[in-house]
Motif scaffolding. Structure first.
Motif, mmCIF file in Angstrom:
data_model
loop_
_atom_site.group_PDB
_atom_site.id
_atom_site.type_symbol
_atom_site.label_atom_id
_atom_site.label_comp_id
_atom_site.label_asym_id
_atom_site.label_seq_id
_atom_site.Cartn_x
_atom_site.Cartn_y
_atom_site.Cartn_z
ATOM 1 N N ALA A 88 -27.861 16.521 63.637
ATOM 2 C CA ALA A 88 -27.290 15.405 63.591
ATOM 3 C C ALA A 88 -27.962 14.344 62.498
ATOM 4 O O ALA A 88 -27.082 13.558 62.019
ATOM 5 N N ARG A 89 -28.982 14.690 61.923
ATOM 6 C CA ARG A 89 -29.355 13.952 60.821
ATOM 7 C C ARG A 89 -28.660 14.133 59.790
ATOM 8 O O ARG A 89 -28.468 13.524 59.012
ATOM 9 N N ALA A 90 -28.422 15.632 59.493
ATOM 10 C CA ALA A 90 -27.348 16.157 58.292
ATOM 11 C C ALA A 90 -26.062 15.413 58.423
ATOM 12 O O ALA A 90 -25.498 15.065 57.236
ATOM 13 N N ARG A 91 -25.669 15.353 59.475
ATOM 14 C CA ARG A 91 -24.325 14.776 59.772
ATOM 15 C C ARG A 91 -24.385 13.212 59.386
ATOM 16 O O ARG A 91 -23.383 12.771 58.573
ATOM 17 N N SER A 92 -25.407 12.533 59.924
ATOM 18 C CA SER A 92 -25.461 11.102 59.685
ATOM 19 C C SER A 92 -25.580 10.849 58.117
ATOM 20 O O SER A 92 -25.220 9.681 57.809
ATOM 21 N N SER A 93 -26.316 11.649 57.378
ATOM 22 C CA SER A 93 -26.464 11.590 56.092
ATOM 23 C C SER A 93 -25.217 11.866 55.250
ATOM 24 O O SER A 93 -24.974 11.350 54.170
#
Length: 312
Positions: free
Chosen positions: A12-17
């Protein structure tokens, strides 16, 4: 509410980044690694890495600064400041195309040698901790000692005991100024921008100052064990020398400078292999594992060469 496990939270953090808005995102997320020491996921052009739980934030920070400062050598982070997730430090990187393990003839040995020489000649933009190569080798040997009995363990430990104290992480390294990668192998190179940009070095977890020959040691060890063809070793060493790398003389015999680090990497590789064998119930050694153990047996009866002015 129960905590979200690390892997989906990291995804999820990779996606938001990767996206300013994720509402219409249809990109898939790929897991590139999921080990105890690192979990790595990719979403679109962004890679998120959760570092090992014991990662020192104070040591990681200057390593990230150095990567950002040397973008022609090291893949620069998307931000030099790590985030925190589930008690783990997380960094974000641009995606790069890795080496094709199914095409060994295309292995970028020249690029690896050239990039290492550039790194070794670079000035660190900020004080760096010691390169972690010897500490990782010592950790592998400690795990082998705790793994249980095996007929080959004595040969590996005997070879380890012949090494000087600095190579066993029991004393400071004789070089405290040269910037080193600390864990060089072909898996540490990617093309950026993907898919076919120039090669760059990745993974700064072991980056620091130390003996530059350590970065040549894994290919040297595999060459000495008969696991790397002479032609590929020559390509790598020649490229390093042509780029004025300081780890070995510009010509002549490089082995006085390489022998101790190459022995240390041979022991580390053998220790890791035996530890896995013991964890799996003690299966017979495969060809590569036997080559590493046999090399340790030879090393235990022959003292290492010591580079001029090196510590004992």
């Amino acid at each position: 509410m129960p905590a979200v496990p690390l892997l989906p939270a990291l995804a999820a953090r990779a996606r938001s980044s990767a996206h300013a808005s994720v509402d219409d995102c249809v990109c898939g997320t790929a897991t590139l690694a999921d080990r105890a020491d690192a979990t790595v996921v990719r979403h679109a052009g962004t890679v998120a890495k959760a570092h090992a739980p014991d990662t020192d934030a104070g040591a990681l920070a200057p390593r990230l600064v150095t990567a950002a400062h040397l973008p022609d050598v090291l893949l620069p982070p998307l931000t030099p400041t790590p985030a925190s997730l589930h008690g783990r430090l997380v960094t974000f990187w641009p995606y790069g195309t890795p080496v094709d393990a199914d095409d060994p003839d295309a292995a970028p040995w020249e690029a690896a040698g050239t990039l290492l020489a550039r790194l070794h000649r670079a000035a660190a933009p900020t004080p760096l901790p010691p390169m972690r190569g010897p500490a990782k080798a010592a950790r592998a040997v400690a795990r082998l000692r705790a793994a249980g009995p095996h007929p080959a363990v004595a040969d590996v430990l005997r070879a380890w005991d012949t090494l000087p104290a600095w190579a066993r992480a029991e004393a400071p390294m004789p070089d405290g100024t040269t910037v080193c990668h600390g864990d060089l192998h072909l898996g540490q190179l990617v093309r950026h921008p993907a898919p076919d940009g120039p090669w760059r070095l990745i993974d700064v977890d072991d980056l620091g100052v130390g003996v530059p020959a350590w970065d040549l040691a894994r290919p040297a060890a595999w060459y000495a064990c008969g696991l790397l063809p002479p032609e590929e070793w020559t390509r790598f060493l020649t490229a390093y020398r042509q780029a004025h790398g300081p780890a070995v003389p510009a010509d002549g015999d490089p082995w006085p400078d390489l022998d101790v680090p190459a022995r240390a990497l041979t022991v580390q590789s053998a220790a890791r292999a035996l530890t896995k064998v013991l964890a799996g119930g003690g299966r017979p050694l495969d060809e590569v594992e036997r080559s590493l153990v046999d090399a340790c047996a030879r090393m235990g009866s022959l003292p290492p060469q010591l580079a001029p002015n090196s510590a004992t």
